[in-house]
Write an enzyme that holds these catalytic residues in place. Structure first.
Site, PDB file in Angstrom:
ATOM      1  N   LYS A  20       0.833  -1.209   0.000  1.00  0.00           N
ATOM      2  CA  LYS A  20       0.000   0.000   0.000  1.00  0.00           C
ATOM      3  C   LYS A  20       0.870   1.264   0.000  1.00  0.00           C
ATOM      4  O   LYS A  20       0.618   2.188  -0.774  1.00  0.00           O
ATOM      5  CB  LYS A  20      -0.923  -0.040   1.229  1.00  0.00           C
ATOM      6  CG  LYS A  20      -1.879   1.115   1.365  1.00  0.00           C
ATOM      7  CD  LYS A  20      -3.066   0.735   2.217  1.00  0.00           C
ATOM      8  CE  LYS A  20      -2.831   0.900   3.701  1.00  0.00           C
ATOM      9  NZ  LYS A  20      -2.730   2.314   4.117  1.00  0.00           N
ATOM     10  N   SER A 165       7.590   9.016  12.179  1.00  0.00           N
ATOM     11  CA  SER A 165       6.466   8.911  11.251  1.00  0.00           C
ATOM     12  C   SER A 165       6.949   9.060   9.810  1.00  0.00           C
ATOM     13  O   SER A 165       7.477  10.107   9.428  1.00  0.00           O
ATOM     14  CB  SER A 165       5.423   9.998  11.548  1.00  0.00           C
ATOM     15  OG  SER A 165       4.547  10.128  10.438  1.00  0.00           O
ATOM     16  N   ASP A 311       2.155  -1.142  12.024  1.00  0.00           N
ATOM     17  CA  ASP A 311       0.840  -1.581  11.533  1.00  0.00           C
ATOM     18  C   ASP A 311       0.548  -3.041  11.887  1.00  0.00           C
ATOM     19  O   ASP A 311      -0.586  -3.496  11.763  1.00  0.00           O
ATOM     20  CB  ASP A 311       0.762  -1.404  10.006  1.00  0.00           C
ATOM     21  CG  ASP A 311       0.725   0.072   9.613  1.00  0.00           C
ATOM     22  OD1 ASP A 311       0.371   0.916  10.468  1.00  0.00           O
ATOM     23  OD2 ASP A 311       1.064   0.383   8.465  1.00  0.00           O
ATOM     24  N   ARG A 384      -7.230  -3.159   9.598  1.00  0.00           N
ATOM     25  CA  ARG A 384      -6.300  -4.090  10.247  1.00  0.00           C
ATOM     26  C   ARG A 384      -6.923  -4.732  11.491  1.00  0.00           C
ATOM     27  O   ARG A 384      -6.582  -5.866  11.834  1.00  0.00           O
ATOM     28  CB  ARG A 384      -4.987  -3.395  10.588  1.00  0.00           C
ATOM     29  CG  ARG A 384      -4.297  -2.868   9.333  1.00  0.00           C
ATOM     30  CD  ARG A 384      -2.823  -2.670   9.471  1.00  0.00           C
ATOM     31  NE  ARG A 384      -2.346  -1.803   8.404  1.00  0.00           N
ATOM     32  CZ  ARG A 384      -2.094  -2.184   7.148  1.00  0.00           C
ATOM     33  NH1 ARG A 384      -2.277  -3.446   6.797  1.00  0.00           N
ATOM     34  NH2 ARG A 384      -1.666  -1.324   6.248  1.00  0.00           N
TER      35      ARG A 384
HETATM   36  C1  S3P Z   1       2.677   4.871   6.293  1.00  0.00           C
HETATM   37  C2  S3P Z   1       3.275   5.232   7.477  1.00  0.00           C
HETATM   38  C3  S3P Z   1       2.794   4.800   8.796  1.00  0.00           C
HETATM   39  C4  S3P Z   1       1.823   3.627   8.687  1.00  0.00           C
HETATM   40  C5  S3P Z   1       0.814   3.819   7.589  1.00  0.00           C
HETATM   41  C6  S3P Z   1       1.499   3.989   6.244  1.00  0.00           C
HETATM   42  C7  S3P Z   1       3.264   5.366   5.027  1.00  0.00           C
HETATM   43  O1  S3P Z   1       2.104   5.887   9.401  1.00  0.00           O
HETATM   44  O2  S3P Z   1       1.179   3.410   9.916  1.00  0.00           O
HETATM   45  O3  S3P Z   1      -0.069   2.709   7.523  1.00  0.00           O
HETATM   46  O4  S3P Z   1       2.917   4.828   3.955  1.00  0.00           O
HETATM   47  O5  S3P Z   1       4.079   6.292   5.089  1.00  0.00           O
HETATM   48  P1  S3P Z   1       2.876   7.003  10.310  1.00  0.00           P
HETATM   49  O6  S3P Z   1       3.788   7.747   9.435  1.00  0.00           O
HETATM   50  O7  S3P Z   1       1.777   7.864  10.837  1.00  0.00           O
HETATM   51  O8  S3P Z   1       3.573   6.223  11.374  1.00  0.00           O
END
Ligand code: S3P
Length: 428
Positions: A20, A165, A311, A384
């Site tokens: 994704k 993040s 996740d 999830r």
């Molecule tokens: C993601 C980063 C994560 C993850 C999300 C997808 C991404 O979030 O939990 O499902 O594709 O950059 P955070 O950046 O808020 O940790």
């Protein structure tokens, strides 16, 4: 919806649906580059379709032919003002990363999401983007969507990230590609690095040393052909299912194994899982994974591994209910601001099925092993949580009813049919 049970275990093989995070980024990089980008194995799930819809509204031609997505990139400067509010749906990645792109585009736009996304914090991206010169405003409540963005001339900053993040880091990187001067990001903990990797893949310049990332703008990227590997976050449900169910062996094909995403493998191996890696495809950072039943034992999960499995924590919590001993998850307060509060939802729903699990301020404490039983449980509209509950239901003798099962469409629309292919019929 009545969930599947699998008292005879799960067996067989599956091609895991596309990643994704990489699918979102393939559209975004394609749009901001010059020339055509072709994406093989794009994830056609609701979240990634939201990203396509947003970029179509920004004037980018995106078409599908022979299972490939083609994006006619126009560069940042070719994006055009949308005629109506942009809709990121349920997707935090769409909203946060698009803010980094819109921050430097010379027009005003508004972006909103569904009820869940409109409750998720955006201040974390608004603060660094404003420091770079962006004009961002909440239309109703200060830091929550809908948000209004007016593109501005941006300049580089040095930013020490207060949270780990990848979404925040990526928003800053998209802004940095448009900004005058150098941007330096210092990560709190290393998070998924797909944006950094794709800047290089699309011909850009970026320096990464440990937790420090440096980009000097403005830069012009060039369209590429991208092949998206399988999503380890989707594979995680089968890794745990085959581990905790007796008589199980599953081959998961083409799973992405970028080291910033493989915390689930490290933790399951530490818990005693039986997982083997084969057919390594180094170019696409993918491999086949074979997982067999195992007796798991408890472990402690905290610190720098958390962003590498953020996740996967709900499904890891389920694994812990079947492991001997007490598993403690710490430093995972970010789970509270995902599609739902995943600390509370995991504890609440697994407790209904007989698990011994306590929510804490920053994680979960799980005492195992416990036998799980039938109940009516709720996905809380979170893909999830819904998939984790279906894996929990495989262990029960009694039926489990899942409320709001359609949430799985966000990342894995074929989840229930794929799982059904692995469930063994009872010969009696
Ligand atoms: C993601 C980063 C994560 C993850 C999300 C997808 C991404 O979030 O939990 O499902 O594709 O950059 P955070 O950046 O808020 O940790």
């Amino acid at each position: 919806m009545k969930l599947l049970t699998a008292k005879n275990g799960i067996n067989g093989e599956l091609v895991i649906p596309a990643d994704k995070s990489i699918s979102h980024r393939s559209i975004m990089f394609g749009a901001i580059s010059k020339g055509t980008t072709i994406v093989n194995n794009f994830l056609k799930a609701e979240d990634c379709l939201s990203t396509i819809a947003v970029f179509k509204q920004l004037g980018v031609r995106i078409t599908e032919k022979n299972e490939q997505i083609m994006i006619e990139g126009k560069g940042f400067e070719g994006l055009t003002a949308p005629s109506s509010r942009l809709d990121a749906g349920n997707s935090g990645t769409t909203m946060r990363l698009v803010l980094g792109i819109l921050a430097g585009c010379p027009f005003t736009s508004e972006i909103a999401g569904d009820a869940s996304l409109n409750r998720r914090p955006m201040e974390r991206v608004m603060k660094p983007l404003r420091e770079m010169g962006a004009d961002l405003q909440g239309t109703a409540e200060a830091e929550f969507p809908p948000l209004k963005v007016t593109g501005n001339t941006l300049h580089g900053i040095e930013y020490h990230m207060p949270i780990a993040s990848a979404q925040v880091k990526s928003a800053i990187l998209f802004a940095a590609l448009q900004a005058e001067g150098t941007t330096k990001i210092i990560e709190k903990e290393q998070s998924r690095n797909h944006t950094e990797e794709m800047i290089k893949q699309f011909g850009g310049k970026i320096q990464v040393e440990g937790k420090e990332i440096i980009v000097t703008g403005p830069q012009q990227l060039i369209g590429q052909e991208v092949t998206v590997p399988g999503d380890i976050s989707s594979a995680a449900f089968y890794l745990v299912a085959a581990s905790i169910l007796a008589n199980s062996e599953v081959l998961l094909k083409q799973v992405g194994i970028n080291p910033t995403r493989t915390g689930i493998l490290d933790v399951l191996m530490q818990m005693g899982a039986n997982i083997e890696e084969r057919q390594l495809d180094e170019q696409n950072q993918a491999a086949d994974l074979i997982v067999r039943s195992a007796q798991l034992h408890a472990c402690e999960i905290q610190g720098e591994i958390i962003p590498r499995l953020i996740d996967e924590l709900p499904i890891i919590a389920l694994a812990a209910t079947q492991a001997t001993g007490t598993t403690i998850i710490r430093d995972a307060q970010e789970l509270k601001v995902k599609e739902t509060n995943r600390i509370d939802a995991t504890a609440e729903e697994l407790t209904k099925m007989g698990a011994n699990i306590e929510p804490t301020e920053d994680g979960l404490i799980i005492h195992g092993p416990t036998s799980l039983h039938g109940a009516t449980v709720d996905s809380h509209g979170d893909h999830r949580i819904g998939m984790m509950l279906q894996i929990a239901a495989l262990l029960t003798a009694e039926p489990v009813e899942l409320l709001n099962p359609e949430a799985v469409n966000i990342s894995y629309p074929e989840f229930f049919t794929d799982l059904a292919k692995l469930v063994q019929e009872d010969p009696s």
